[in-house]
Design an enzyme around this catalytic site. Structure first.
Site, PDB file in Angstrom:
ATOM      1  N   ARG A 232       0.812  -1.217   0.000  1.00 42.29           N
ATOM      2  CA  ARG A 232       0.000   0.000   0.000  1.00 42.29           C
ATOM      3  C   ARG A 232       0.842   1.263   0.000  1.00 42.29           C
ATOM      4  O   ARG A 232       0.394   2.312  -0.446  1.00 42.29           O
ATOM      5  CB  ARG A 232      -0.999  -0.024   1.151  1.00 42.29           C
ATOM      6  CG  ARG A 232      -2.119  -1.049   0.912  1.00 42.29           C
ATOM      7  CD  ARG A 232      -3.111  -1.093   2.064  1.00 42.29           C
ATOM      8  NE  ARG A 232      -2.518  -1.465   3.321  1.00 42.29           N
ATOM      9  CZ  ARG A 232      -2.399  -2.708   3.772  1.00 42.29           C
ATOM     10  NH1 ARG A 232      -2.851  -3.717   3.052  1.00 42.29           N
ATOM     11  NH2 ARG A 232      -1.843  -2.951   4.925  1.00 42.29           N
TER      12      ARG A 232
ATOM     13  N   GLU B 121       6.524 -10.161  15.101  1.00 41.85           N
ATOM     14  CA  GLU B 121       5.922 -10.754  16.290  1.00 41.85           C
ATOM     15  C   GLU B 121       5.843 -12.276  16.153  1.00 41.85           C
ATOM     16  O   GLU B 121       5.969 -13.009  17.124  1.00 41.85           O
ATOM     17  CB  GLU B 121       4.523 -10.147  16.447  1.00 41.85           C
ATOM     18  CG  GLU B 121       3.709 -10.706  17.569  1.00 41.85           C
ATOM     19  CD  GLU B 121       2.314 -10.093  17.606  1.00 41.85           C
ATOM     20  OE1 GLU B 121       1.404 -10.797  18.059  1.00 41.85           O
ATOM     21  OE2 GLU B 121       2.139  -8.940  17.168  1.00 41.85           O
TER      22      GLU B 121
END
Length: 175
Positions: A64, A101
């Site tokens: 994006r 993560e």
């Protein structure tokens, strides 16, 4: 910070709870992109944020970030280059692997995407924890460029992503 004459872009961002996994609130800019007035205003506001840095090249982070960085670079009259995911660019590439993560990821650029000494700004749609943006900064620093700053449409301020980034970061919308 929004000026009185500027459109409130928050009105053009929709949210999806529990996407892509439970507990995540996804901020979707597709509604902003499809509205011609909101999209034009977004590009204008981003260009105004970045203009003081006098960039030679605006880098967009896949995917994006490309949508925003390319028209902003055009509006500023400077070059555009891509920070891509692993093995998406042809030819010689510089890579930087960073922790996520849930594992790791790799970003790549072409070594001639900017010249030594160029002023560059990095653009993405959203700043959350700052991991991807800081990885892009680390990668671009290998080009011996002047990383002037970064800009995003949306910043999730509760995640404190700016504290993880070694560069000024501006955003149009904060949640």
């Amino acid at each position: 910070m929004q000026k009185e004459s500027e459109m409130d872009l928050k009105n053009h961002v929709r949210t999806f709870p529990d996407f892509p996994k439970p507990g995540i609130l996804f901020y979707d800019i597709s509604t902003l992109l499809k509205n011609k007035e909101a999209w034009k205003e977004t590009v204008n506001q981003m260009a105004n944020l970045i203009r003081p840095y006098q960039p030679d090249v605006v880098f967009g982070i896949e995917a994006r970030g490309f949508l925003i960085a390319a028209p902003v670079a055009y509006a500023l009259g400077c070059g555009f280059a891509m920070v891509r995911k692993r093995e998406k660019l042809p030819g010689e590439r510089l890579s930087h692997t960073y922790a996520l993560e849930y594992g790791e990821d790799t970003l790549e650029i072409q070594p001639d995407a900017a010249s030594p000494g160029d002023n560059v700004v990095i653009v993405d749609d959203l700043l959350a924890t700052g991991g991807t943006l800081e990885a892009a900064i680390q990668l671009l620093s290998r080009l011996d460029v002047n990383i002037c700053g970064a800009a995003c449409i949306i910043e999730l301020i509760d995640l404190n992503g700016k504290k993880n980034i070694n560069s000024p970061v501006d955003s149009l919308i904060s949640y």
